[in-house]
Write an enzyme that holds these catalytic residues in place. Structure first.
Site, PDB file in Angstrom:
ATOM      1  N   ASN A  32     -97.302  15.928   4.538  1.00 52.41           N
ATOM      2  CA  ASN A  32     -97.231  17.359   4.808  1.00 52.41           C
ATOM      3  C   ASN A  32     -97.461  17.589   6.315  1.00 52.41           C
ATOM      4  OD1 ASN A  32     -98.740  20.459   4.026  1.00 52.41           O
ATOM      5  ND2 ASN A  32     -96.635  19.918   3.696  1.00 52.41           N
ATOM      6  N   HIS A  37     -99.831  16.285  13.623  1.00 53.07           N
ATOM      7  CA  HIS A  37     -99.525  14.878  13.317  1.00 53.07           C
ATOM      8  C   HIS A  37     -98.499  14.323  14.316  1.00 53.07           C
ATOM      9  CE1 HIS A  37    -100.684  16.480   9.255  1.00 53.07           C
ATOM     10  NE2 HIS A  37    -101.451  15.409   9.305  1.00 53.07           N
ATOM     11  N   GLN A  61    -110.509  10.166  -1.939  1.00 54.97           N
ATOM     12  CA  GLN A  61    -111.240  11.023  -1.005  1.00 54.97           C
ATOM     13  C   GLN A  61    -111.273  12.489  -1.466  1.00 54.97           C
ATOM     14  OE1 GLN A  61    -108.361  10.034   2.289  1.00 54.97           O
ATOM     15  NE2 GLN A  61    -108.820  12.103   2.938  1.00 54.97           N
ATOM     16  N   GLN A 150    -108.866  14.692  16.427  1.00 57.51           N
ATOM     17  CA  GLN A 150    -110.272  15.104  16.610  1.00 57.51           C
ATOM     18  C   GLN A 150    -110.620  16.315  15.762  1.00 57.51           C
ATOM     19  OE1 GLN A 150    -110.592  15.636  20.822  1.00 57.51           O
ATOM     20  NE2 GLN A 150    -111.205  13.528  21.180  1.00 57.51           N
ATOM     21  N   LYS A 151    -109.614  16.938  15.154  1.00 56.80           N
ATOM     22  CA  LYS A 151    -109.919  18.081  14.293  1.00 56.80           C
ATOM     23  C   LYS A 151    -110.861  17.648  13.171  1.00 56.80           C
ATOM     24  CE  LYS A 151    -108.165  21.452  11.166  1.00 56.80           C
ATOM     25  NZ  LYS A 151    -108.560  20.751   9.936  1.00 56.80           N
ATOM     26  N   SER A 188    -102.728  21.391   7.444  1.00 56.89           N
ATOM     27  CA  SER A 188    -101.856  21.582   6.269  1.00 56.89           C
ATOM     28  C   SER A 188    -102.358  22.747   5.420  1.00 56.89           C
ATOM     29  CB  SER A 188    -101.841  20.321   5.408  1.00 56.89           C
ATOM     30  OG  SER A 188    -101.446  19.234   6.184  1.00 56.89           O
ATOM     31  N   ARG A 189    -103.676  23.010   5.488  1.00 56.57           N
ATOM     32  CA  ARG A 189    -104.241  24.067   4.632  1.00 56.57           C
ATOM     33  C   ARG A 189    -103.903  25.473   5.119  1.00 56.57           C
ATOM     34  NH1 ARG A 189    -109.351  20.768   3.246  1.00 56.57           N
ATOM     35  NH2 ARG A 189    -108.529  19.697   1.410  1.00 56.57           N
TER      36      ARG A 189
HETATM   37  O1  PAF Z   1    -106.991  12.587   7.889  1.00 62.07           O
HETATM   38  C1  PAF Z   1    -106.286  12.231   6.939  1.00 62.07           C
HETATM   39  O2  PAF Z   1    -105.141  12.648   6.798  1.00 62.07           O
HETATM   40  C2  PAF Z   1    -106.854  11.264   5.913  1.00 62.07           C
HETATM   41  O3  PAF Z   1    -108.202  11.490   5.711  1.00 62.07           O
HETATM   42  C3  PAF Z   1    -106.583   9.783   6.259  1.00 62.07           C
HETATM   43  C4  PAF Z   1    -107.288   9.369   7.534  1.00 62.07           C
HETATM   44  C5  PAF Z   1    -105.098   9.546   6.402  1.00 62.07           C
HETATM   45  C6  PAF Z   1    -107.117   8.895   5.144  1.00 62.07           C
HETATM   46  O4  PAF Z   1    -106.502   9.187   3.925  1.00 62.07           O
END
Ligand code: PAF
EC number: 6.3.2.1
Length: 281
Positions: A32, A37, A61, A150-151, A188-189
């Site tokens: 996304n 990115h 996660q 860094q966000k 993304s949010r």
């Molecule tokens: O920041 C993210 O998008 C995720 O936490 C990461 C580092 C890709 C790990 O899944």
């Protein structure tokens, strides 16, 4: 740009590059993708001969009440953006490639102390999932350099610490937060915000700037934190934390300490949880 899903295909391509003496930069993501990115890919492009990005929505996660199922999967769009910004290879594994024994049967990494606070305190187990998946991805890709935004400041610190503690042969680099014109950190949010919430959301960055200015004028840290939290509450936010910490390890600064600090905020606005931070130097 090549897209591979399996570890063997990934390793074969990297072996070819390595045999020509090329270096590899890596940008792990959950997809996304947005301009934030893309800026990481650009940075990797400038630092390494070859750039790999991964798109993997990591189940370990996400907490039980978080948005794993709802997390947007936009692979075709992500591929187009990555190719445009100079990514050579997209690694988009499935869950079985990353967790061959299932998520519950996986080795799990825990980075202590630095994960006890802030995001770690509000999202139990989150950083175990992050450290585990990033370590697995590093083992698969074996990059020379890996770039993180860094966000997600605490995430960056957790990964730096894991890399140092496990002596992983990769250089971890933090990249500046990308912001909309009004200052909202790209995330993304943000797409979940209503237009009224989007207008309000700018207050997070404004509050971080005010916190920095008040500390520079000599105000006491706890007073600044409390005033900032109250201001956000009055504006309709529900803050999880509003904190000023040492940037190096996120420990609490002493009274009167000014150097090397960072302000961090996590707050809900309606159904959306936003996080942001500001380094004072
Ligand atoms: O920041 C993210 O998008 C995720 O936490 C990461 C580092 C890709 C790990 O899944």
């Amino acid at each position: 740009m090549q897209t591979v899903q399996d570890a063997a295909g990934l390793r074969a391509t990297i072996r070819g590059w390595r045999s020509q003496g090329q270096t590899v930069g890596f940008v792990p993501t959950m997809g996304n993708l947005h301009a934030g990115h893309h800026s990481l890919v650009k940075l990797a492009r400038a630092r390494a001969d070859r750039v790999i990005a991964s798109v993997f929505v990591n189940p370990t996660q996400f907490g039980p009440n978080e948005d794993f199922d709802r997390y947007p999967r936009t692979l075709a769009q992500d591929q187009a953006g990555l190719a445009e910004f100079g990514c050579d290879l997209l690694f988009a594994p499935d869950v079985a490639t990353i967790y061959p024994f299932g998520a519950a049967g996986s080795v799990s990494l825990h980075v202590p102390e630095i994960t006890d606070t802030l995001e770690g305190a509000h999202r139990p187990g989150h950083f175990d999932g992050v450290a585990t998946v990033v370590c697995k991805l590093f083992n698969l890709v074996q990059p020379d350099i890996a770039i993180f935004g860094q966000k997600d400041f605490q995430q960056l610190k957790v990964i730096e610490r894991m890399v140092r503690d496990l002596a992983l042969p990769v250089k971890v680099m933090g990249a500046p937060t990308q912001r909309a014109d009004d200052g909202l950190a790209l995330s993304s949010r943000n797409q979940y915000l209503s237009s009224e919430e989007r207008a309000e959301s700018v207050q997070i960055y404004q509050t971080l700037q005010q916190m920095r200015d008040l500390i520079a004028k000599g105000h006491a840290r706890k007073v600044v934190e409390q005033a900032a939290a109250s201001k956000l509450e009055r504006a309709g936010f529900v803050p999880d934390y509003v904190a000023i910490r040492r940037a190096e390890d996120l420990s609490e600064p002493a009274d009167g300490e000014h150097d090397g600090l960072v302000a961090l905020i996590a707050a809900r606005l309606g159904a959306t949880r936003l996080i942001d931070n500001l380094l004072f130097d």
